[in-house]
Design a protein around this motif. Structure first.
Motif, PDB file in Angstrom:
ATOM      1  N   GLU A  34       0.844  -1.194   0.000  1.00 17.83           N
ATOM      2  CA  GLU A  34       0.000   0.000   0.000  1.00 17.83           C
ATOM      3  C   GLU A  34       0.877   1.242   0.000  1.00 17.83           C
ATOM      4  O   GLU A  34       1.903   1.296   0.672  1.00 17.83           O
ATOM      5  CB  GLU A  34      -0.866   0.006   1.267  1.00 17.83           C
ATOM      6  CG  GLU A  34      -1.669   1.257   1.468  1.00 17.83           C
ATOM      7  CD  GLU A  34      -2.333   1.335   2.838  1.00 17.83           C
ATOM      8  OE1 GLU A  34      -3.241   2.152   2.967  1.00 17.83           O
ATOM      9  OE2 GLU A  34      -1.939   0.610   3.764  1.00 17.83           O
ATOM     10  N   VAL A  35       0.441   2.240  -0.758  1.00 22.29           N
ATOM     11  CA  VAL A  35       1.071   3.551  -0.672  1.00 22.29           C
ATOM     12  C   VAL A  35       0.334   4.300   0.427  1.00 22.29           C
ATOM     13  O   VAL A  35      -0.865   4.552   0.318  1.00 22.29           O
ATOM     14  CB  VAL A  35       1.005   4.315  -2.009  1.00 22.29           C
ATOM     15  CG1 VAL A  35       1.544   5.727  -1.854  1.00 22.29           C
ATOM     16  CG2 VAL A  35       1.768   3.561  -3.077  1.00 22.29           C
ATOM     17  N   VAL A  36       1.045   4.603   1.502  1.00 24.10           N
ATOM     18  CA  VAL A  36       0.426   5.300   2.626  1.00 24.10           C
ATOM     19  C   VAL A  36       0.169   6.755   2.248  1.00 24.10           C
ATOM     20  O   VAL A  36      -0.927   7.271   2.428  1.00 24.10           O
ATOM     21  CB  VAL A  36       1.311   5.196   3.888  1.00 24.10           C
ATOM     22  CG1 VAL A  36       0.719   5.993   5.041  1.00 24.10           C
ATOM     23  CG2 VAL A  36       1.524   3.737   4.282  1.00 24.10           C
ATOM     24  N   GLU A  37       1.204   7.420   1.725  1.00 20.69           N
ATOM     25  CA  GLU A  37       1.040   8.806   1.275  1.00 20.69           C
ATOM     26  C   GLU A  37       2.228   9.201   0.404  1.00 20.69           C
ATOM     27  O   GLU A  37       3.354   8.759   0.620  1.00 20.69           O
ATOM     28  CB  GLU A  37       0.935   9.766   2.457  1.00 20.69           C
ATOM     29  CG  GLU A  37       0.569  11.173   2.035  1.00 20.69           C
ATOM     30  CD  GLU A  37       0.260  12.109   3.201  1.00 20.69           C
ATOM     31  OE1 GLU A  37       0.226  13.314   2.955  1.00 20.69           O
ATOM     32  OE2 GLU A  37       0.065  11.646   4.331  1.00 20.69           O
ATOM     33  N   THR A  38       1.938  10.059  -0.567  1.00 24.27           N
ATOM     34  CA  THR A  38       2.963  10.702  -1.381  1.00 24.27           C
ATOM     35  C   THR A  38       2.808  12.193  -1.154  1.00 24.27           C
ATOM     36  O   THR A  38       1.694  12.715  -1.224  1.00 24.27           O
ATOM     37  CB  THR A  38       2.777  10.379  -2.872  1.00 24.27           C
ATOM     38  OG1 THR A  38       2.812   8.959  -3.038  1.00 24.27           O
ATOM     39  CG2 THR A  38       3.863  11.013  -3.716  1.00 24.27           C
ATOM     40  N   PHE A  39       3.909  12.878  -0.864  1.00 22.27           N
ATOM     41  CA  PHE A  39       3.830  14.322  -0.659  1.00 22.27           C
ATOM     42  C   PHE A  39       5.112  14.983  -1.130  1.00 22.27           C
ATOM     43  O   PHE A  39       6.118  14.316  -1.373  1.00 22.27           O
ATOM     44  CB  PHE A  39       3.502  14.690   0.798  1.00 22.27           C
ATOM     45  CG  PHE A  39       4.452  14.163   1.834  1.00 22.27           C
ATOM     46  CD1 PHE A  39       5.536  14.913   2.256  1.00 22.27           C
ATOM     47  CD2 PHE A  39       4.241  12.918   2.424  1.00 22.27           C
ATOM     48  CE1 PHE A  39       6.401  14.437   3.229  1.00 22.27           C
ATOM     49  CE2 PHE A  39       5.090  12.440   3.408  1.00 22.27           C
ATOM     50  CZ  PHE A  39       6.182  13.201   3.809  1.00 22.27           C
ATOM     51  N   LEU A  40       5.040  16.306  -1.283  1.00 16.19           N
ATOM     52  CA  LEU A  40       6.183  17.111  -1.718  1.00 16.19           C
ATOM     53  C   LEU A  40       6.654  17.941  -0.536  1.00 16.19           C
ATOM     54  O   LEU A  40       5.835  18.516   0.186  1.00 16.19           O
ATOM     55  CB  LEU A  40       5.779  18.019  -2.882  1.00 16.19           C
ATOM     56  CG  LEU A  40       5.201  17.309  -4.099  1.00 16.19           C
ATOM     57  CD1 LEU A  40       4.682  18.318  -5.118  1.00 16.19           C
ATOM     58  CD2 LEU A  40       6.216  16.391  -4.725  1.00 16.19           C
ATOM     59  N   MET A  41       7.972  17.980  -0.339  1.00 18.95           N
ATOM     60  CA  MET A  41       8.530  18.687   0.811  1.00 18.95           C
ATOM     61  C   MET A  41       9.983  19.050   0.502  1.00 18.95           C
ATOM     62  O   MET A  41      10.706  18.253  -0.096  1.00 18.95           O
ATOM     63  CB  MET A  41       8.457  17.759   2.025  1.00 18.95           C
ATOM     64  CG  MET A  41       9.059  18.277   3.267  1.00 18.95           C
ATOM     65  SD  MET A  41       8.879  17.025   4.582  1.00 18.95           S
ATOM     66  CE  MET A  41       9.622  17.912   5.926  1.00 18.95           C
ATOM     67  N   ASP A  42      10.397  20.235   0.939  1.00 12.59           N
ATOM     68  CA  ASP A  42      11.805  20.611   0.787  1.00 12.59           C
ATOM     69  C   ASP A  42      12.600  19.915   1.886  1.00 12.59           C
ATOM     70  O   ASP A  42      12.724  20.415   2.997  1.00 12.59           O
ATOM     71  CB  ASP A  42      11.983  22.120   0.861  1.00 12.59           C
ATOM     72  CG  ASP A  42      13.428  22.555   0.655  1.00 12.59           C
ATOM     73  OD1 ASP A  42      14.281  21.690   0.326  1.00 12.59           O
ATOM     74  OD2 ASP A  42      13.712  23.748   0.824  1.00 12.59           O
ATOM     75  N   VAL A  43      13.129  18.770   1.555  1.00 12.61           N
ATOM     76  CA  VAL A  43      13.886  17.958   2.505  1.00 12.61           C
ATOM     77  C   VAL A  43      15.343  18.400   2.537  1.00 12.61           C
ATOM     78  O   VAL A  43      15.974  18.425   3.590  1.00 12.61           O
ATOM     79  CB  VAL A  43      13.786  16.456   2.126  1.00 12.61           C
ATOM     80  CG1 VAL A  43      14.654  15.604   3.016  1.00 12.61           C
ATOM     81  CG2 VAL A  43      12.333  16.000   2.179  1.00 12.61           C
ATOM     82  N   SER A  44      15.891  18.778   1.401  1.00 10.43           N
ATOM     83  CA  SER A  44      17.317  19.096   1.294  1.00 10.43           C
ATOM     84  C   SER A  44      17.659  20.512   1.731  1.00 10.43           C
ATOM     85  O   SER A  44      18.823  20.823   1.939  1.00 10.43           O
ATOM     86  CB  SER A  44      17.791  18.870  -0.140  1.00 10.43           C
ATOM     87  OG  SER A  44      17.141  19.790  -0.998  1.00 10.43           O
ATOM     88  N   GLY A  45      16.647  21.380   1.836  1.00 11.52           N
ATOM     89  CA  GLY A  45      16.903  22.763   2.228  1.00 11.52           C
ATOM     90  C   GLY A  45      17.355  23.652   1.089  1.00 11.52           C
ATOM     91  O   GLY A  45      17.791  24.772   1.299  1.00 11.52           O
ATOM     92  N   ASP A  46      17.193  23.179  -0.163  1.00  9.81           N
ATOM     93  CA  ASP A  46      17.633  23.970  -1.320  1.00  9.81           C
ATOM     94  C   ASP A  46      16.535  24.854  -1.899  1.00  9.81           C
ATOM     95  O   ASP A  46      16.744  25.531  -2.895  1.00  9.81           O
ATOM     96  CB  ASP A  46      18.191  23.052  -2.408  1.00  9.81           C
ATOM     97  CG  ASP A  46      17.135  22.134  -3.008  1.00  9.81           C
ATOM     98  OD1 ASP A  46      15.970  22.159  -2.555  1.00  9.81           O
ATOM     99  OD2 ASP A  46      17.485  21.370  -3.927  1.00  9.81           O
ATOM    100  N   GLY A  47      15.357  24.847  -1.278  1.00  9.53           N
ATOM    101  CA  GLY A  47      14.246  25.658  -1.766  1.00  9.53           C
ATOM    102  C   GLY A  47      13.341  24.947  -2.743  1.00  9.53           C
ATOM    103  O   GLY A  47      12.254  25.430  -3.047  1.00  9.53           O
ATOM    104  N   GLY A  48      13.727  23.799  -3.253  1.00  9.65           N
ATOM    105  CA  GLY A  48      12.889  23.012  -4.156  1.00  9.65           C
ATOM    106  C   GLY A  48      12.336  21.802  -3.432  1.00  9.65           C
ATOM    107  O   GLY A  48      12.976  21.258  -2.529  1.00  9.65           O
ATOM    108  N   ALA A  49      11.150  21.382  -3.809  1.00  9.29           N
ATOM    109  CA  ALA A  49      10.510  20.252  -3.136  1.00  9.29           C
ATOM    110  C   ALA A  49      11.012  18.912  -3.676  1.00  9.29           C
ATOM    111  O   ALA A  49      11.198  18.752  -4.880  1.00  9.29           O
ATOM    112  CB  ALA A  49       8.999  20.323  -3.297  1.00  9.29           C
ATOM    113  N   GLU A  50      11.242  17.997  -2.760  1.00 10.01           N
ATOM    114  CA  GLU A  50      11.553  16.622  -3.117  1.00 10.01           C
ATOM    115  C   GLU A  50      10.269  15.801  -3.017  1.00 10.01           C
ATOM    116  O   GLU A  50       9.287  16.221  -2.411  1.00 10.01           O
ATOM    117  CB  GLU A  50      12.621  16.043  -2.172  1.00 10.01           C
ATOM    118  CG  GLU A  50      14.031  16.513  -2.469  1.00 10.01           C
ATOM    119  CD  GLU A  50      14.323  17.940  -2.022  1.00 10.01           C
ATOM    120  OE1 GLU A  50      15.013  18.644  -2.767  1.00 10.01           O
ATOM    121  OE2 GLU A  50      13.864  18.355  -0.951  1.00 10.01           O
TER     122      GLU A  50
END
Length: 174
Positions: free
Chosen positions: A100-116
């Motif tokens: 099961e896919v629990v959730e897919t989301f976009l978040m700036d994880v690396s701190g570079d201003g772009g979402a991963e």
């Protein structure tokens, strides 16, 4: 003859012809057309949606659609990103069979201003005495506009956390 000329005048266009439709606007992803566009792209590769797609900015690209896709054989989980009419694929995200896919989301994880892209899913290994016991694993992928890179340090921080809120909290810490 006058009757024919009168008919031609009545049916001939007046003024400038209408402008052709803007193909960029027609191709733009919207919340309304995202799932249909994703399904069409996946169908061409004999894949299917594993969870509803999401819309947002990914890395340096705005207006992208992101979906998790099931690929046969073995129900491996892949990732499909639609940006500006182009399709980008990554996967399998993990070497196991997805439950099961629990959730897919976009978040700036690396701190570079772009979402991963963050995908929290449950898997089974299919191997050994515990092979059918589900476990959770998180994939974190950076997208540079053309290719994907797993952020292994972020994936290690998320560990086996099963709740998306806990994964977000773990990924917020750098």
């Amino acid at each position: 003859m006058l009757l024919l000329l009168g008919l031609l005048v009545c049916v001939s266009p007046t003024g400038a012809p209408p402008a052709p439709p803007d193909e960029g606007a027609a191709a733009a992803l919207t919340p309304m057309n995202l799932e249909a566009r994703m399904r069409a792209s996946l169908r061409a590769q004999e894949e299917e949606l594993a969870a509803p797609p999401i819309l947002g900015a990914v890395g340096p690209r705005a207006g992208c659609g992101v979906a998790t896709a099931l690929r046969a054989p073995g129900q491996r989980l892949g990732l499909v990103v639609l940006c500006g009419g182009e399709v980008y694929r990554a996967g399998p995200l993990k070497p196991w069979m997805v439950e099961e896919v629990v959730e897919t989301f976009l978040m700036d994880v690396s701190g570079d201003g772009g979402a991963e892209i963050v995908v929290v899913a449950t898997y089974v290994s299919g191997v050994g005495p515990d092979g059918l016991e589900p476990f959770t694993s998180t994939a974190v992928l950076a997208f540079d506009g053309a290719s994907f890179t797993h952020l292994e340090d972020a994936e290690a921080r998320a560990g086996a956390l099963a709740e998306p809120e806990a994964v977000r909290a773990a990924l917020t810490r750098r």
